[in-house]
Scaffold this active site. Structure first.
Site, PDB file in Angstrom:
ATOM      1  N   ASP A   1       0.826  -1.215   0.000  1.00  0.00           N
ATOM      2  CA  ASP A   1       0.000   0.000   0.000  1.00  0.00           C
ATOM      3  C   ASP A   1       0.861   1.266   0.000  1.00  0.00           C
ATOM      4  OD1 ASP A   1      -2.303   1.497   0.032  1.00  0.00           O
ATOM      5  OD2 ASP A   1      -2.712   1.202   2.164  1.00  0.00           O
TER       6      ASP A   1
ATOM      7  N   HIS B   1       2.983   3.380  -8.896  1.00  0.00           N
ATOM      8  CA  HIS B   1       2.787   1.954  -9.200  1.00  0.00           C
ATOM      9  C   HIS B   1       4.034   1.385  -9.888  1.00  0.00           C
ATOM     10  CE1 HIS B   1      -1.227   2.261  -7.769  1.00  0.00           C
ATOM     11  NE2 HIS B   1      -1.708   2.931  -8.796  1.00  0.00           N
TER      12      HIS B   1
ATOM     13  N   LEU C   1      11.273 -20.281  -4.102  1.00  0.00           N
ATOM     14  CA  LEU C   1      10.153 -19.501  -3.571  1.00  0.00           C
ATOM     15  C   LEU C   1       8.893 -19.669  -4.431  1.00  0.00           C
ATOM     16  CD1 LEU C   1       9.214 -16.998  -1.726  1.00  0.00           C
ATOM     17  CD2 LEU C   1       9.883 -15.594  -3.675  1.00  0.00           C
TER      18      LEU C   1
END
Ligand code: FPP
Length: 245
Positions: free
Chosen positions: A23, A40, A134
């Site tokens: 955020d 962004h 991962l």
């Protein structure tokens, strides 16, 4: 010694599953007099850093909240920017992710997503399917309420078919019908930018996650931010509802 080995040696042991609500992109951009899309863009770079750092630390699962089912309420231009960025990120990063041994997974509804994004998702999942490093779970067009309703619907269908009795429904059966069925629950859930809420993210799965809220806006998220959150995680006393043994 490699850079990765140096950083890992200094770091505390990593939780198996970290989930992040990324955020503050908009506020980061606004504070610099830049358009939201610039936030962004820098956010996508921060996501790259987070993936690499989690890989180095031996984290098994990293879930990133990239686009919520509520994010469609944003102006069309911003939604388009976010989708373009995701498209660009997937195309540009897939080679490097595969090289790092990352396995990609997407959770969330495919409805409303552009056909070429769905193709990209399927391609990247297939390409990295056999990787054992991962697991990067990207929550895209994801909302917990919708996911929970869908699980209830699937159970109801089994009951209607006579395959299941309502009295036999248990937590494991419910969890098995969520999009995260084969993924362990997050140990640590991080939200950046100082906001302190879950915003319809992994509501079932985060029942016992440690929540860490960082003031840093997502574009400024760094390896140090991650280490800070992990240190805070280790200060917590996880009892899962029990008392001390
Ligand atoms: C929240 O900031 C962030 C988002 C809604 C999108 C997150 C997307 C990215 C970081 C880029 C793409 C991700 C990947 C995995 C490639 P906000 O816009 O709500 O910020 P604000 O609350 O300050 O307005």
């Amino acid at each position: 010694m490699t850079q990765a080995a140096t950083s890992s040696a200094a770091a505390p042991q990593a939780p198996a599953h970290i989930a992040i609500i990324m955020d503050g992109n908009g506020r980061w951009a606004k504070a610099r007099g830049l358009p939201r899309v610039a936030g962004h863009q820098r956010g996508a770079e921060a996501a790259r850093i987070a993936v690499r750092s989690c890989g180095e630390l031996g984290v098994k699962y990293l879930t990133l909240y990239a686009f919520s089912s509520e994010n469609w309420k944003r102006p069309v231009a911003e939604v388009d920017d976010l989708m373009s960025l995701l498209r660009f990120y997937l195309r540009r990063e897939i080679g490097s992710l595969a090289e790092q041994g990352v396995r990609l997974r997407f959770i969330g509804s495919r409805e409303r997503l552009a056909p070429d994004i769905i193709t990209e998702i399927e391609r990247s999942e297939a390409l990295t399917h056999a990787n054992s490093g991962l697991t990067l779970v990207v929550a895209l067009n994801y909302g917990s309420h919708e996911e929970i309703v869908q699980a209830a619907r699937l159970l109801a269908e089994d009951v209607a078919k006579g395959a299941l009795r309502p009295a036999d429904i248990d937590e494991a059966m419910f969890a098995a019908r969520l999009s995260t069925a084969d993924i362990p629950n997050p140990d640590l859930l991080i939200r950046t930018s100082g906001e302190q809420r879950l915003s319809n993210f992994l509501l079932w799965q985060a029942a016992y996650s440690e929540l860490v809220f960082l003031d840093t806006c997502w574009p400024d998220f760094s390896r140090e931010s991650l280490d800070q959150a992990i240190r805070e995680f280790h200060r917590r006393d996880r009892r899962f509802g029990a008392t001390h043994g």
